[in-house]
Design an enzyme around this catalytic site. Structure first.
Site, PDB file in Angstrom:
ATOM      1  N   GLY A  11       0.830  -1.208   0.000  1.00 63.58           N
ATOM      2  CA  GLY A  11       0.000   0.000   0.000  1.00 63.58           C
ATOM      3  C   GLY A  11       0.856   1.246   0.000  1.00 63.58           C
ATOM      4  N   SER A  13       1.544   3.212  -2.448  1.00 65.84           N
ATOM      5  CA  SER A  13       1.235   4.165  -3.516  1.00 65.84           C
ATOM      6  C   SER A  13       0.596   5.449  -3.006  1.00 65.84           C
ATOM      7  CB  SER A  13       0.303   3.511  -4.551  1.00 65.84           C
ATOM      8  OG  SER A  13      -0.784   2.877  -3.914  1.00 65.84           O
ATOM      9  N   VAL A  64      -2.652  -7.991  -2.165  1.00 69.60           N
ATOM     10  CA  VAL A  64      -2.074  -8.683  -0.998  1.00 69.60           C
ATOM     11  C   VAL A  64      -2.989  -9.770  -0.441  1.00 69.60           C
ATOM     12  CG1 VAL A  64      -0.585  -6.748  -0.304  1.00 69.60           C
ATOM     13  CG2 VAL A  64      -2.882  -6.965   0.693  1.00 69.60           C
ATOM     14  N   ASN A  90       1.211  -2.427   5.322  1.00 73.78           N
ATOM     15  CA  ASN A  90       0.409  -1.216   5.476  1.00 73.78           C
ATOM     16  C   ASN A  90      -0.891  -1.243   4.661  1.00 73.78           C
ATOM     17  OD1 ASN A  90       0.086   1.955   5.697  1.00 73.78           O
ATOM     18  ND2 ASN A  90       0.141   1.460   3.508  1.00 73.78           N
ATOM     19  N   SER A 142      -4.320  -0.187  14.030  1.00 74.53           N
ATOM     20  CA  SER A 142      -5.163   1.009  14.189  1.00 74.53           C
ATOM     21  C   SER A 142      -5.628   1.088  15.630  1.00 74.53           C
ATOM     22  CB  SER A 142      -6.387   0.906  13.269  1.00 74.53           C
ATOM     23  OG  SER A 142      -7.348   1.879  13.614  1.00 74.53           O
ATOM     24  N   TYR A 155     -13.337  -4.003  10.359  1.00 76.30           N
ATOM     25  CA  TYR A 155     -12.032  -3.321  10.353  1.00 76.30           C
ATOM     26  C   TYR A 155     -11.331  -3.495  11.708  1.00 76.30           C
ATOM     27  CZ  TYR A 155      -8.750   0.606   9.747  1.00 76.30           C
ATOM     28  OH  TYR A 155      -7.635   1.384   9.649  1.00 76.30           O
ATOM     29  N   ALA A 157     -11.779  -5.822  13.934  1.00 81.46           N
ATOM     30  CA  ALA A 157     -11.364  -7.219  14.103  1.00 81.46           C
ATOM     31  C   ALA A 157     -10.072  -7.481  13.333  1.00 81.46           C
ATOM     32  CB  ALA A 157     -12.471  -8.157  13.618  1.00 81.46           C
ATOM     33  N   ILE A 188      -5.859   9.882  10.783  1.00 78.45           N
ATOM     34  CA  ILE A 188      -4.783  10.410   9.939  1.00 78.45           C
ATOM     35  C   ILE A 188      -5.393  10.928   8.625  1.00 78.45           C
ATOM     36  CG2 ILE A 188      -2.565   9.873   8.834  1.00 78.45           C
ATOM     37  CD1 ILE A 188      -2.544   9.418  11.917  1.00 78.45           C
TER      38      ILE A 188
HETATM   39  P1  NAP Z   1      -5.319   4.825   1.703  1.00 82.67           P
HETATM   40  O1  NAP Z   1      -4.905   6.226   1.531  1.00 82.67           O
HETATM   41  O2  NAP Z   1      -6.729   4.420   1.387  1.00 82.67           O
HETATM   42  O3  NAP Z   1      -4.302   3.889   0.877  1.00 82.67           O
HETATM   43  C1  NAP Z   1      -4.495   2.510   0.871  1.00 82.67           C
HETATM   44  C2  NAP Z   1      -3.301   1.847   0.217  1.00 82.67           C
HETATM   45  O4  NAP Z   1      -3.462   0.423   0.281  1.00 82.67           O
HETATM   46  C3  NAP Z   1      -3.151   2.203  -1.251  1.00 82.67           C
HETATM   47  O5  NAP Z   1      -1.770   2.249  -1.541  1.00 82.67           O
HETATM   48  C4  NAP Z   1      -3.808   1.010  -1.965  1.00 82.67           C
HETATM   49  O6  NAP Z   1      -3.313   0.808  -3.293  1.00 82.67           O
HETATM   50  C5  NAP Z   1      -3.371  -0.117  -1.043  1.00 82.67           C
HETATM   51  N1  NAP Z   1      -4.231  -1.307  -1.124  1.00 82.67           N
HETATM   52  C6  NAP Z   1      -5.545  -1.420  -0.811  1.00 82.67           C
HETATM   53  N2  NAP Z   1      -5.975  -2.681  -1.011  1.00 82.67           N
HETATM   54  C7  NAP Z   1      -4.908  -3.389  -1.451  1.00 82.67           C
HETATM   55  C8  NAP Z   1      -4.703  -4.734  -1.857  1.00 82.67           C
HETATM   56  N3  NAP Z   1      -5.696  -5.636  -1.831  1.00 82.67           N
HETATM   57  N4  NAP Z   1      -3.473  -5.102  -2.278  1.00 82.67           N
HETATM   58  C9  NAP Z   1      -2.440  -4.209  -2.320  1.00 82.67           C
HETATM   59  N5  NAP Z   1      -2.561  -2.920  -1.951  1.00 82.67           N
HETATM   60  C10 NAP Z   1      -3.790  -2.515  -1.529  1.00 82.67           C
HETATM   61  O7  NAP Z   1      -5.084   4.326   3.211  1.00 82.67           O
HETATM   62  P2  NAP Z   1      -4.247   5.004   4.402  1.00 82.67           P
HETATM   63  O8  NAP Z   1      -5.158   5.903   5.142  1.00 82.67           O
HETATM   64  O9  NAP Z   1      -2.945   5.476   3.934  1.00 82.67           O
HETATM   65  O10 NAP Z   1      -4.063   3.722   5.348  1.00 82.67           O
HETATM   66  C11 NAP Z   1      -2.897   2.914   5.304  1.00 82.67           C
HETATM   67  C12 NAP Z   1      -2.977   1.905   6.436  1.00 82.67           C
HETATM   68  O11 NAP Z   1      -3.098   2.589   7.677  1.00 82.67           O
HETATM   69  C13 NAP Z   1      -4.196   0.977   6.351  1.00 82.67           C
HETATM   70  O12 NAP Z   1      -3.856  -0.313   6.778  1.00 82.67           O
HETATM   71  C14 NAP Z   1      -5.169   1.612   7.301  1.00 82.67           C
HETATM   72  O13 NAP Z   1      -6.093   0.686   7.812  1.00 82.67           O
HETATM   73  C15 NAP Z   1      -4.234   2.130   8.376  1.00 82.67           C
HETATM   74  N6  NAP Z   1      -4.797   3.194   9.193  1.00 82.67           N
HETATM   75  C16 NAP Z   1      -5.206   4.368   8.623  1.00 82.67           C
HETATM   76  C17 NAP Z   1      -5.754   5.366   9.429  1.00 82.67           C
HETATM   77  C18 NAP Z   1      -6.219   6.691   8.887  1.00 82.67           C
HETATM   78  O14 NAP Z   1      -6.788   7.472   9.666  1.00 82.67           O
HETATM   79  N7  NAP Z   1      -6.008   7.003   7.619  1.00 82.67           N
HETATM   80  C19 NAP Z   1      -5.879   5.140  10.809  1.00 82.67           C
HETATM   81  C20 NAP Z   1      -5.452   3.931  11.336  1.00 82.67           C
HETATM   82  C21 NAP Z   1      -4.897   2.967  10.525  1.00 82.67           C
HETATM   83  P3  NAP Z   1      -3.901   1.656  -4.553  1.00 82.67           P
HETATM   84  O15 NAP Z   1      -3.355   3.060  -4.425  1.00 82.67           O
HETATM   85  O16 NAP Z   1      -3.376   0.943  -5.751  1.00 82.67           O
HETATM   86  O17 NAP Z   1      -5.402   1.618  -4.427  1.00 82.67           O
END
Ligand code: NAP
Length: 242
Positions: A11, A13, A64, A90, A142, A155, A157, A188
């Site tokens: 993830g 990107s 993944v 991630n 998270s 989520y 779980a 975030i």
């Molecule tokens: P995001 O901006 O939605 O980005 C998600 C990333 O995961 C993208 O790079 C996406 O690729 C990739 N992805 C999704 N499904 C995938 C799959 N099946 N195989 C490979 N790659 C996949 O998310 P984010 O907010 O940066 O979150 C990143 C991590 O932090 C996640 O695990 C999320 O649960 C965790 N988190 C986020 C927050 C928050 O507030 N944002 C809080 C707690 C935890 P593409 O670009 O190709 O779609």
């Protein structure tokens, strides 16, 4: 600090993963970015890593949640980079909904990507880590996995599961020089949380602001270099879940 190391960031990107990829590259690590479909964004992160930090960086489209696709991608990364020392799990998705109405496919999709996805990467890289007697695994969990969150049972779980996975892998592999830790971000600013400016949870952040992807990347970089820490979960949440 991470020169001669290769980091796989799933993830990578967008959002938190992109910030982690850039941060590890700034410390000298070569970077393999895994992404789902956004080729342009993944290539752009790799280009920044190469241009700004002079490291090798490559993007791999890989779902993944697919055990065999991850196996093939890991083989390709080994062929391209020679070896891997750091894994950041991630990649993550949300399919929020109330438990009484949650569809089975929404529960499965979130578990398959967030939890099984991490298992797949760990499973296919551990042989290499064991052979090298060196490895650092960082799972992005998270605060929802620590405290739960109404409307996010799937989520939460998956993210609680990641913490169990982290501690078990840490115990199993510590004697072989392999560390495994987790980061638990709060709220975030990324695509995942877009349009949630009115979320009442925002009022509960003691530090009084939403976090940035770079805030989380700092913790990941710390864990990548903190050689005596394993089985730990670091909250990066402005105090939200304390
Ligand atoms: P995001 O901006 O939605 O980005 C998600 C990333 O995961 C993208 O790079 C996406 O690729 C990739 N992805 C999704 N499904 C995938 C799959 N099946 N195989 C490979 N790659 C996949 O998310 P984010 O907010 O940066 O979150 C990143 C991590 O932090 C996640 O695990 C999320 O649960 C965790 N988190 C986020 C927050 C928050 O507030 N944002 C809080 C707690 C935890 P593409 O670009 O190709 O779609």
């Amino acid at each position: 600090m991470l020169k001669e190391k290769t980091a796989v960031v799933t993830g990578g990107s967008r959002g938190i993963g992109a910030a982690i990829a850039r941060k590890l590259a700034s410390l000298g690590a070569d970077i393999a970015v895994l992404y789902a479909g956004n080729t342009e964004a993944a290539e752009s992160v790799c280009k920044t890593c190469r241009k700004d930090y002079g490291v090798t960086a490559r993007a791999y489209q890989c779902d993944v949640s697919d055990f065999n696709a991850v196996k093939e991608t890991v083989e390709q990364i080994k062929a391209d980079f020679g070896t891997v020392q750091i894994l950041v799990n991630n990649a993550g998705i949300t399919r929020d909904g109330l438990i009484a109405r949650m569809k089975e496919e929404d529960f499965d999709a979130v578990l398959d990507t967030n939890l099984k996805g991490a298992f797949h990467l760990i499973r296919h890289l551990t042989g290499l880590f064991l052979k090298n007697r060196e490895g650092c695994i960082i799972n992005i969990s998270s605060v929802s996995g620590l405290a739960g969150n109404a409307g996010q049972s799937n989520y939460s779980a998956s993210k609680a599961g990641l913490i169990g996975l982290t501690k078990s892998v840490a115990k199993e592999l510590a004697s072989r020089g392999i560390r495994c830790n987790a980061v638990a971000p709060g709220f975030i600013a990324t695509d995942m949380t877009e349009g949630q400016a009115d979320n009442p949870l925002l009022q509960k952040i003691p530090l009084g602001r939403i976090g940035t992807a770079e805030d989380v990347a700092e913790a990941a970089a710390f864990l990548a270099t903190a050689g005596y820490i394993t089985g730990e979960v670091i909250r990066v949440d402005g105090g939200m879940a304390m």
